[in-house]
Scaffold this active site. Structure first.
Site, PDB file in Angstrom:
ATOM      1  N   HIS A 175       0.858  -1.187   0.000  1.00 39.72           N
ATOM      2  CA  HIS A 175       0.000   0.000   0.000  1.00 39.72           C
ATOM      3  C   HIS A 175       0.894   1.236   0.000  1.00 39.72           C
ATOM      4  CE1 HIS A 175      -3.172   2.825   1.169  1.00 39.72           C
ATOM      5  NE2 HIS A 175      -4.015   1.886   0.785  1.00 39.72           N
ATOM      6  N   ASP A 189      -7.964  -5.113  -0.336  1.00 37.11           N
ATOM      7  CA  ASP A 189      -8.405  -5.946  -1.467  1.00 37.11           C
ATOM      8  C   ASP A 189      -8.064  -7.416  -1.308  1.00 37.11           C
ATOM      9  OD1 ASP A 189      -7.536  -3.084  -3.153  1.00 37.11           O
ATOM     10  OD2 ASP A 189      -9.548  -3.935  -3.233  1.00 37.11           O
TER      11      ASP A 189
END
Ligand code: SDX
Length: 433
Positions: free
Chosen positions: A309, A367
């Protein structure tokens, strides 16, 4: 000033003011840098650049903290719902009972789409990606409700309550209609008696002769999924919405641009890519160890999708919550021993003890598990990113409003460092090689 920064360049010193956010984030204010020094800053990907001040969402990437309007995501996940959280993100406060009822009434009122919109679906070839359809139809809302999309900011702000309710409510109807169209099924119209998530699943899965029965656990799993996606400060798609809003464009055009940015596999498309990755690992009979080996290359196409991320250098708190709710959701759906879930868990365990991932602070992001929830709910894979867009709608709306209502708003117009050809003269055709 006491905490001014001082830039020493070409033998001169330039004081640069600093600013500190309400959670202690520090920034050097470079708004006058070019005028003072002739220099601009360079920060491709904007990893070190604050594009704005915002009071909507706070993330501490190192500590794995996420708060919507000050409320920790863990508490909202436990006590709130997607619609209540949408109200909070947009209006800045949790609704009282009257405000919550009124907001729910608005969403129910605006759940059907204009009858003529049915024809827009006819223009898309079979197999069109639902994100392309979603972006186009969201933008078309400005044609069906021109009084809400005047591109005169004060007028659009005056009608913000109606426009925002339309965007949140109709994004769900448009998504369901694109699914039905892709399957050659008749549209199922919304029911005013159903809550937000149940109504969406009704429009997706009911038949003319038989209503889909949504269990409380399925509704809760979908509520949680949408709530966890509701905002995430200056991510790629939200920054896109703000960029478009900064030009004075209306809400529908701005969120339609957000859908396009979200579509990319590095952003909202990752939830689909995670399932494709797990399915290919399963199909090859790999237990995940071979894949982890290839993922260490970090190359596109070999990356461990759902990991890493730009902001979180720790476990994404949303992934933690989804993972914890997983077993309950799967049990309620009667799903046991999902092979892809077993592979996902093995991949996570392997990555979290692997120096390549640990040294780069690569942890599961939202996700990694969310695709498995949607697969369990029966949402088709090419709709996963659409589900992300439905969840992110309140955030996009709140950021549009934050830009539109800023009296000092400036159109977003970054600079560049030019690396192309220096001045050269035109060459006539006959003189070209
Ligand atoms: C979302 O911004 C948001 O808030 C987004 C989001 C939201 O709610 O809006 O949280 C939603 O978009 C989550 C992210 C979903 N995307 C993925 O899961 C795709 C896989 N992840 C990546 O491609 C990547 O981690 C990013 C794009 C998410 C972040 O990339 P960065 O921070 O720009 O990191 P990078 O590409 O500079 O990589 C740093 C290093 C590189 O290795 P080295 O060059 O140092 O050797 O880490 C490696 C990369 O190769 N790396 C990975 C990896 N992600 C980064 N290696 C293997 N697998 C990965 N997933």
């Amino acid at each position: 000033m006491a905490n001014d920064a001082v830039l020493k360049i070409e033998g001169k010193e330039f004081p640069l003011p600093t600013m500190v956010g309400s959670e202690g984030e520090k920034a050097i204010d470079v708004r006058n840098l070019r005028a003072q020094t002739g220099y601009i800053t360079y920060d491709d990907g904007f990893g070190n650049t604050g594009s704005c001040t915002s009071g909507i969402t706070f993330i501490d990437g190192d500590a794995g903290i996420l708060r919507y309007r000050g409320y920790p995501i863990e508490q909202l996940a436990e006590h709130s719902s997607f619609v209540e959280t949408a109200y909070l993100i947009i209006h800045g406060e949790l609704p009282n009972a009257k405000q919550r009822r009124h907001f729910g009434d608005l969403l129910r009122l605006h759940s059907p789409v204009h009858a003529a919109m049915d024809h827009l679906f006819e223009g898309f070839p079979l197999g069109s990606h639902p994100m392309a359809i979603l972006s186009a139809l969201l933008n078309s809302l400005g044609c069906y409700y021109p009084h809400l999309a005047t591109n005169r900011v004060q007028e659009d702000l005056a009608n913000f309550e109606e426009a925002s309710a339309i965007a949140i409510s109709k994004v769900r109807t448009i998504a369901a209609m694109s699914y039905r169209k892709s399957r050659g099924l008749p549209y199922i119209y919304p029911k005013r008696t159903l809550p937000y998530c149940e109504n969406f699943l009704h429009m997706m899965f009911s038949q003319p002769y038989e209503d889909y029965v949504c269990t409380p656990e399925v509704a809760q799993a979908l509520n949680l999924f949408l709530l966890l996606h509701a905002d995430h400060e200056q991510n790629c798609s939200t920054s896109t919405v703000r960029m478009v809003a900064s030009s004075g464009a209306n809400l529908f055009a701005s969120v339609a641009a957000g859908v396009c940015a979200l579509w990319g596999p590095l952003h909202g498309g990752a939830n689909m890519a995670v399932i494709e990755m797990l399915e290919s690992i399963h199909a090859e009979g790999d237990d995940g160890s071979k894949f982890i080996e290839s993922a260490r290359s970090g190359k596109a196409g070999h990356r461990l999708m759902g990991f890493g991320h730009r902001v979180y250098r720790n476990y994404d708190p949303r992934a933690k919550i989804i993972k914890a709710s997983f077993d309950k959701a799967l049990a309620s759906l009667g799903i046991k021993d999902d092979p892809l879930l077993a592979i996902a868990r093995r991949l996570e365990d392997a990555a979290l003890s692997d120096q390549y991932f640990l040294s780069r602070k690569l942890y599961p992001n939202v996700d990694f598990y969310s695709g498995l929830i949607m697969r369990a709910l029966g949402i088709p894979q090419n709709m996963f990113t659409v589900m992300f867009a439905i969840g992110r709608m309140p955030g996009w709306i709140a950021h549009w409003k934050e830009v539109a209502s800023n009296p000092k708003n400036k159109i977003y117009r970054p600079r560049q460092v030019f690396t192309g050809n220096a001045k050269r003269d035109y060459v006539l055709m006959e003189k070209r090689a």
